[in-house]
Design a protein around this motif. Structure first.
Motif, PDB file in Angstrom:
ATOM      1  N   PHE A 363       0.880  -1.252   0.063  1.00 39.96           N
ATOM      2  CA  PHE A 363      -0.188   0.086  -0.077  1.00 39.96           C
ATOM      3  C   PHE A 363       0.880   1.282  -0.064  1.00 39.96           C
ATOM      4  O   PHE A 363       1.739   1.384   0.678  1.00 39.96           O
ATOM      5  N   GLN A 364       0.598   2.345  -0.888  1.00 39.86           N
ATOM      6  CA  GLN A 364       1.292   3.550  -0.994  1.00 39.86           C
ATOM      7  C   GLN A 364       0.207   4.512  -0.457  1.00 39.86           C
ATOM      8  O   GLN A 364      -0.723   5.029  -1.290  1.00 39.86           O
ATOM      9  N   ALA A 365       0.540   5.232   0.614  1.00 38.89           N
ATOM     10  CA  ALA A 365      -0.599   6.190   1.261  1.00 38.89           C
ATOM     11  C   ALA A 365      -0.433   7.511   0.419  1.00 38.89           C
ATOM     12  O   ALA A 365       0.851   7.877   0.027  1.00 38.89           O
ATOM     13  N   ALA A 366      -1.309   8.350   0.282  1.00 40.23           N
ATOM     14  CA  ALA A 366      -1.300   9.709  -0.422  1.00 40.23           C
ATOM     15  C   ALA A 366      -0.428  10.507   0.268  1.00 40.23           C
ATOM     16  O   ALA A 366       0.019  10.404   1.511  1.00 40.23           O
ATOM     17  N   GLY A 367       0.501  11.056  -0.666  1.00 40.28           N
ATOM     18  CA  GLY A 367       1.422  12.170  -0.289  1.00 40.28           C
ATOM     19  C   GLY A 367       2.973  11.326  -0.051  1.00 40.28           C
ATOM     20  O   GLY A 367       3.687  12.223   0.177  1.00 40.28           O
ATOM     21  N   THR A 368       2.885  10.033  -0.272  1.00 43.96           N
ATOM     22  CA  THR A 368       4.348   9.683   0.078  1.00 43.96           C
ATOM     23  C   THR A 368       5.033   9.703  -1.447  1.00 43.96           C
ATOM     24  O   THR A 368       4.254   9.698  -2.468  1.00 43.96           O
ATOM     25  N   LEU A 369       6.277   9.580  -1.436  1.00 39.99           N
ATOM     26  CA  LEU A 369       7.175   9.440  -2.736  1.00 39.99           C
ATOM     27  C   LEU A 369       6.530   8.167  -3.348  1.00 39.99           C
ATOM     28  O   LEU A 369       6.630   8.230  -4.614  1.00 39.99           O
ATOM     29  N   GLY A 370       6.574   6.965  -2.685  1.00 37.99           N
ATOM     30  CA  GLY A 370       5.939   5.786  -3.657  1.00 37.99           C
ATOM     31  C   GLY A 370       4.674   6.000  -4.428  1.00 37.99           C
ATOM     32  O   GLY A 370       4.528   5.653  -5.312  1.00 37.99           O
ATOM     33  N   ARG A 371       3.853   6.819  -3.680  1.00 35.30           N
ATOM     34  CA  ARG A 371       2.344   6.969  -4.230  1.00 35.30           C
ATOM     35  C   ARG A 371       2.693   8.118  -5.495  1.00 35.30           C
ATOM     36  O   ARG A 371       2.247   7.779  -6.524  1.00 35.30           O
ATOM     37  N   ALA A 372       3.523   8.813  -5.415  1.00 33.48           N
ATOM     38  CA  ALA A 372       3.658   9.897  -6.578  1.00 33.48           C
ATOM     39  C   ALA A 372       4.319   8.946  -7.788  1.00 33.48           C
ATOM     40  O   ALA A 372       3.955   9.204  -9.022  1.00 33.48           O
ATOM     41  N   GLN A 481      -8.920  13.464   7.335  1.00 32.78           N
ATOM     42  CA  GLN A 481      -7.905  13.941   6.761  1.00 32.78           C
ATOM     43  C   GLN A 481      -7.584  15.492   7.194  1.00 32.78           C
ATOM     44  O   GLN A 481      -8.305  16.279   7.413  1.00 32.78           O
ATOM     45  N   ASP A 482      -6.218  15.510   7.443  1.00 35.68           N
ATOM     46  CA  ASP A 482      -5.948  16.976   7.735  1.00 35.68           C
ATOM     47  C   ASP A 482      -5.694  17.760   6.587  1.00 35.68           C
ATOM     48  O   ASP A 482      -5.603  17.230   5.451  1.00 35.68           O
ATOM     49  N   TRP A 483      -5.429  19.203   6.970  1.00 34.21           N
ATOM     50  CA  TRP A 483      -5.373  19.812   5.542  1.00 34.21           C
ATOM     51  C   TRP A 483      -4.175  19.677   4.555  1.00 34.21           C
ATOM     52  O   TRP A 483      -4.079  19.960   3.466  1.00 34.21           O
ATOM     53  N   GLN A 484      -2.975  19.156   5.508  1.00 31.18           N
ATOM     54  CA  GLN A 484      -1.773  18.887   4.645  1.00 31.18           C
ATOM     55  C   GLN A 484      -1.855  17.779   3.629  1.00 31.18           C
ATOM     56  O   GLN A 484      -1.595  17.772   2.761  1.00 31.18           O
ATOM     57  N   ASN A 485      -2.729  16.777   4.196  1.00 29.83           N
ATOM     58  CA  ASN A 485      -2.934  15.663   3.241  1.00 29.83           C
ATOM     59  C   ASN A 485      -4.212  16.174   1.961  1.00 29.83           C
ATOM     60  O   ASN A 485      -3.882  15.924   0.671  1.00 29.83           O
ATOM     61  N   ASP A 486      -4.984  17.240   2.270  1.00 31.82           N
ATOM     62  CA  ASP A 486      -5.860  17.600   1.378  1.00 31.82           C
ATOM     63  C   ASP A 486      -4.918  18.473   0.223  1.00 31.82           C
ATOM     64  O   ASP A 486      -5.212  18.435  -0.938  1.00 31.82           O
ATOM     65  N   TYR A 487      -4.025  19.338   0.681  1.00 33.51           N
ATOM     66  CA  TYR A 487      -2.953  19.901  -0.055  1.00 33.51           C
ATOM     67  C   TYR A 487      -2.182  19.231  -0.841  1.00 33.51           C
ATOM     68  O   TYR A 487      -2.225  19.546  -2.153  1.00 33.51           O
ATOM     69  N   ALA A 488      -1.434  18.146  -0.239  1.00 30.62           N
ATOM     70  CA  ALA A 488      -0.863  17.328  -1.352  1.00 30.62           C
ATOM     71  C   ALA A 488      -1.568  16.796  -2.473  1.00 30.62           C
ATOM     72  O   ALA A 488      -1.226  16.592  -3.579  1.00 30.62           O
ATOM     73  N   ARG A 489      -2.932  16.350  -2.115  1.00 27.44           N
ATOM     74  CA  ARG A 489      -3.473  15.834  -3.248  1.00 27.44           C
ATOM     75  C   ARG A 489      -4.145  16.875  -4.140  1.00 27.44           C
ATOM     76  O   ARG A 489      -4.291  16.580  -5.544  1.00 27.44           O
ATOM     77  N   PHE A 490      -4.462  18.180  -3.691  1.00 30.77           N
ATOM     78  CA  PHE A 490      -4.732  19.161  -4.551  1.00 30.77           C
ATOM     79  C   PHE A 490      -3.782  19.547  -5.316  1.00 30.77           C
ATOM     80  O   PHE A 490      -3.670  19.909  -6.504  1.00 30.77           O
ATOM     81  N   ALA A 491      -2.402  19.576  -4.819  1.00 32.00           N
ATOM     82  CA  ALA A 491      -1.246  20.115  -5.689  1.00 32.00           C
ATOM     83  C   ALA A 491      -1.004  19.106  -6.611  1.00 32.00           C
ATOM     84  O   ALA A 491      -0.485  19.562  -7.745  1.00 32.00           O
ATOM     85  N   THR A 492      -1.027  17.609  -6.424  1.00 33.39           N
ATOM     86  CA  THR A 492      -0.728  16.777  -7.280  1.00 33.39           C
ATOM     87  C   THR A 492      -1.520  16.774  -8.556  1.00 33.39           C
ATOM     88  O   THR A 492      -1.248  16.451  -9.516  1.00 33.39           O
ATOM     89  N   SER A 493      -2.966  17.196  -8.192  1.00 36.97           N
ATOM     90  CA  SER A 493      -3.717  17.151  -9.475  1.00 36.97           C
ATOM     91  C   SER A 493      -3.965  18.445 -10.162  1.00 36.97           C
ATOM     92  O   SER A 493      -4.479  18.562 -11.329  1.00 36.97           O
TER      93      SER A 493
END
Ligand SMILES: [Zn+2]
Length: 533
Positions: A363-372, A481-493
């Motif tokens: 499993f690769q959690a959102a925001g990790t290098l593996g997930r990217a 989900q805290d805002w930093q997770n939301d931010y990471a997802r937002f920035a990625t997309s």
């Protein structure tokens, strides 16, 4: 007159980490697990809060398994003055010897790293949650006991472990306290798990506490043999391309499952004698513990699988560096989500190579290098270097250490009748809600309870549990989900979404509007000069 036992939840309620429950009977108090919170920053901040109980006043700790989210605050408990036994199975004790000091080193390293940051000048130094020395002290308090053998953690309370089929040494715990019959699932394994028989436990309880990690997921049933065939195809593909096959792994269990599968494929003549390097000291130590307990493991076949002539356990950084110049090898390294450890160095050297392959098996959690990388990033940043991704990115997602929805349903059904309450813990809200909705009633008075952190329940005999203390209202942010997770997802997309807008002028218009929204929050700035937790 004997009082009713009570059960309090200090972690892993509406979330999957920080497992910690406190069972009290009269003035006797004990913990079931004492795990580290992992994930978002707000969750990890909980590790730094003082315990909501007195560590010195505990009679015992019962530990279900060695995973850090169940065991990782034991060193803090010990440094806070807990001096009693930590009851666990023998393999769990052997794994703790490596897992806990490793966690202590990570805590110390993290504190050092933060203190070095220039923007912290003048602030209070960041203190590690605990040190490697605290971890060594905790390991010394482990008290191994065999499966299915009763022990007495405190006068008037007895307990025994049952195989949970999750990882080496993992157990469910049956407890009799003041006439109340209880079962704590710990983490339970899926069907078709390598090494371990399916989870086992008696039936007929007053109350059962069950994990819910994958309560909302149904996995396609894949046998060990089918999984091995998938791996064979991936390795053959990688060898044909000619570069290295880099596999990010979790040090405990996933590494050993892959070693078992690769050794079996080579021994059956399905793969050539490829060189496989395990480049993680923790994974190498964990593999030694597996070899030590090989009699208790299934599927090992004949021979010394873990000492296979194709396997090389990298001992130091120098040997690790030398792998850079090699080709046609398999390199397994931690961490499993590529956030730390030697895997980052191998990714840096292999991602730019067209002939190399990176294979994800966990499993690769959102925001990790593996997930990217898995999500198809063309460039990634690794230890200060911009790295272009040209390697083949592949995945096999049928390795799992957790029961899925159907496995949990079957496990709960096999515990019936449950006369009182079924507590669902160790899951995100969605998994827990799905289970609550779908689980058939297991007994006449059965009530499903989804506890929150901070809640305490009185455990009656043969009747539903009654809540006697409410949960912590302040944890909403940490558990969601805290805002930093939301931010990471937002920035990625963001870039992709902009690219999908039809014209350049429309894209600029979108940017202007986004900027206007951010500007409208200006008045909020300055009101909270120091939002640091
Ligand atoms: Zn676990």
């Amino acid at each position: 007159m004997a009082s009713l036992p009570t059960l309090a939840f200090h972690g892993a309620a509406r979330t999957v980490t920080g497992s910690c429950m406190e069972l009290c009977l009269g003035d006797r108090r004990m913990l079931i697990d004492c795990g580290l919170f992992q994930g978002s920053r707000s969750l990890e901040a909980l590790n730094r809060e003082p315990f909501s109980f007195d560590a010195r006043g505990l009679d015992a700790v019962i530990l279900t398994h060695a995973h850090i989210d169940h065991s990782g605050l034991l060193p803090k408990l010990v440094s806070d003055g807990y001096a009693g036994p930590i009851w666990c199975t023998e393999p769990t004790r052997d794994l703790l010897r490596y897992m806990l000091p490793d966690a202590g080193r990570i805590q110390e390293y993290e504190a050092e790293r933060r203190n070095r940051r220039a923007d912290r000048a003048g602030e209070e130094p960041f203190v590690p949650v605990y040190t490697e020395a605290d971890a060594q002290a905790a390991v010394a308090q482990a008290r191994p006991v065999a499966l299915k053998t009763w022990f007495e953690p405190a006068p008037g309370i007895r307990a025994r472990f049952w195989n949970a089929g999750h990882i080496l040494g993992s157990a469910s715990v049956e407890i009799e306290a003041g006439g109340t019959h209880l079962l704590f699932s710990g983490d339970i394994g899926p069907e078709h798990k390598a090494f371990h028989p399916d989870p086992e436990a008696p039936a007929g309880f007053d109350h059962v506490v069950c994990e819910s990690t994958y309560g909302d997921r149904v996995r396609e049933e894949v046998t060990i043999e089918q999984r091995r065939t998938l791996l064979e195809a991936e390795i053959r593909g990688a060898l044909t391309r000619g570069g290295n096959l880099v596999i990010p792994v979790f040090a405990l269990e996933r590494t050993q499952e892959l070693l078992l599968d690769v050794a079996s494929l080579i021994n059956a003549g399905r793969l050539p004698h490829v060189h496989l390097f395990v480049d993680s000291p923790l994974a190498s130590h964990a593999t030694d513990v597996f070899a030590k307990h090989k009699e208790a493991l299934e599927d090992l076949g004949s021979g010394e699988i873990f000492r296979h002539p194709s396997f090389h356990f990298v001992e130091n950084a120098g040997q690790s560096m030398r792998l850079n110049s090699m080709s046609g090898t398999i390199i397994m390294a931690a961490s499993g989500m590529c956030e730390a450890g030697r895997i980052r160095h191998h990714l840096r050297h292999n991602l730019p190579r067209r002939e190399s392959t990176v294979l994800f098996v966990g499993f690769q959690a959102a925001g990790t290098l593996g997930r990217a990388i898995l999500d198809g990033a063309h460039r990634v940043r690794i230890s200060g270097h911009d790295v272009t991704v040209r390697a083949q990115i592949r995945r096999i997602d049928s390795y799992s250490a957790h029961a899925d929805r159907d496995d949990i349903h079957a496990w709960v059904a096999a515990r019936a009748p449950i006369a009182g309450s079924l507590f669902l813990t160790h899951g995100e809200s969605e998994a827990i809600e799905t289970l609550r909705r779908d689980l058939p009633s297991q007994g006449a008075a059965n009530a499903i309870v989804t506890p929150e952190i901070g809640e305490r329940y009185a455990l009656a005999i043969g009747a539903p549990a009654k809540r006697i203390a409410t949960g912590r209202a302040d944890l909403g942010d940490a558990l969601g989900q805290d805002w930093q997770n939301d931010y990471a997802r937002f920035a990625t997309s963001l870039k992709q979404q902009l690219a999908e807008i039809e014209s350049a002028s429309a894209r600029r218009e979108a940017l202007t509007r986004m900027r206007a929204i951010l500007d409208s929050f200006k008045e909020h700035r300055g009101k909270r000069r120091n939002p640091r937790r």
